[in-house]
Design a protein around this motif. Structure first.
Motif, short mmCIF file in Angstrom:
data_model
loop_
_atom_site.label_atom_id
_atom_site.label_comp_id
_atom_site.label_asym_id
_atom_site.label_seq_id
_atom_site.Cartn_x
_atom_site.Cartn_y
_atom_site.Cartn_z
N VAL A 171 38.77 -23.38 53.93
CA VAL A 171 37.19 -23.68 53.19
C VAL A 171 36.25 -22.86 54.08
O VAL A 171 36.02 -22.66 55.42
N ALA A 172 35.43 -22.13 52.86
CA ALA A 172 34.83 -21.73 53.78
C ALA A 172 33.03 -22.27 53.42
O ALA A 172 33.22 -22.65 52.18
N ALA A 173 32.32 -22.43 54.14
CA ALA A 173 30.53 -22.41 54.26
C ALA A 173 30.06 -21.42 54.03
O ALA A 173 29.97 -20.58 54.70
N ALA A 174 28.67 -21.59 53.11
CA ALA A 174 28.07 -20.55 52.74
C ALA A 174 26.27 -21.50 53.47
O ALA A 174 26.21 -22.46 53.09
N CYS A 175 25.31 -20.99 54.60
CA CYS A 175 24.79 -22.14 54.82
C CYS A 175 23.08 -20.78 54.53
O CYS A 175 23.14 -19.73 55.14
N LEU A 176 22.55 -21.74 53.71
CA LEU A 176 20.98 -20.99 54.36
C LEU A 176 20.14 -21.66 54.88
O LEU A 176 19.91 -22.87 54.03
N LEU A 177 19.79 -21.95 56.37
CA LEU A 177 18.37 -22.85 56.63
C LEU A 177 17.50 -22.81 56.23
O LEU A 177 16.87 -22.30 56.01
N GLY A 178 17.18 -24.19 56.29
CA GLY A 178 15.71 -24.71 55.96
C GLY A 178 15.43 -25.02 57.00
O GLY A 178 15.31 -24.76 58.31
N PRO A 179 13.61 -24.56 56.90
CA PRO A 179 12.85 -24.91 58.00
C PRO A 179 13.41 -25.71 58.92
O PRO A 179 12.25 -25.52 59.52
#
Length: 209
Positions: free
Chosen positions: A34-42
């Motif tokens: 399993v891979a995850a991709a994440c763009l952090l929010g403020p």
């Protein structure tokens, strides 16, 4: 298959779009990678770190906080596909699927994708089209990768606990598919399950007997 996608807030105009990527499940004898991709929010939670350094209780608390405050997606490659293309290629494919799902949901291209490890899918998966940088130990250095590592591990552990209900012999709710003494003993006694990776040596050797 691609996994779940979550988008928590609108993108800030003019802010660099940096996605962190990590995987869980390269080493086990059973189950998906399993891979995850994440763009952090403020409003992303503090205390993010390599998922392996966090307690199970802390990971479980952080997962919903990340999901609620960040943009994220999962990419999954199942055991049968791992056997067809090998675990390294499957890991690169899972990362590509995760980023592809997230980019589609964002409707925006990333400025950079930061990947834990020393290799990226660039040039290895035809669908990969984004600027990428590999960072050894990135899951402890870059919060966006840390968040991805938590999401990937929590999702995969949940999958393995679900599989353990159908295949209780192997102790997957404890070992998550890794080759522990308990798992290997059950493998010798009961044989391989449908989600065992038959290309991995301990399983392949039993299948050949």
């Amino acid at each position: 298959m691609a996994g779940i996608v979550g988008t928590a807030h609108r993108l800030a105009k003019g802010a660099p779009l940096v996605i962190g990527v990590d995987e869980a499940g390269r080493g086990p004898l059973a189950g998906p990678v399993v891979a995850a991709a994440c763009l952090l929010g403020p409003d992303a939670p503090g205390g993010l770190d390599d998922s392996k350094k966090l307690s199970a209780k802390r990971r479980a608390a952080l997962e919903p906080q990340i999901q609620a405050t960040c943009h994220w997606a999962l990419g999954v490659v199942e055991a049968d596909e791992i056997d067809r293309i090998n675990i390294f290629a499957a890991t690169m494919l899972a990362m590509t699927r995760a980023v592809g799902e997230l980019v589609a949901a964002l409707r925006a291209e990333p400025d950079e994708v930061l990947i834990d490890g020393n290799k990226t899918p660039q040039g290895r998966v035809p669908e990969w089209r984004w600027p990428a940088r590999a960072i050894v130990g990135g899951d402890a250095l870059e919060p966006c990768i840390s968040a991805a590592s938590i999401l990937a591990k929590e999702h995969r552990d949940r999958v393995m606990r679900d599989h353990a209900l159908a295949h209780p012999h192997y102790g997957w709710e404890r070992n998550m598919g890794y080759g522990t003494a308990e798992h290997l003993a059950a493998l010798r006694e009961h044989g391989a399950s449908p989600i065992h990776r038959r290309s991995f040596a301990p399983v392949a050797q039993l299948v050949l007997l």
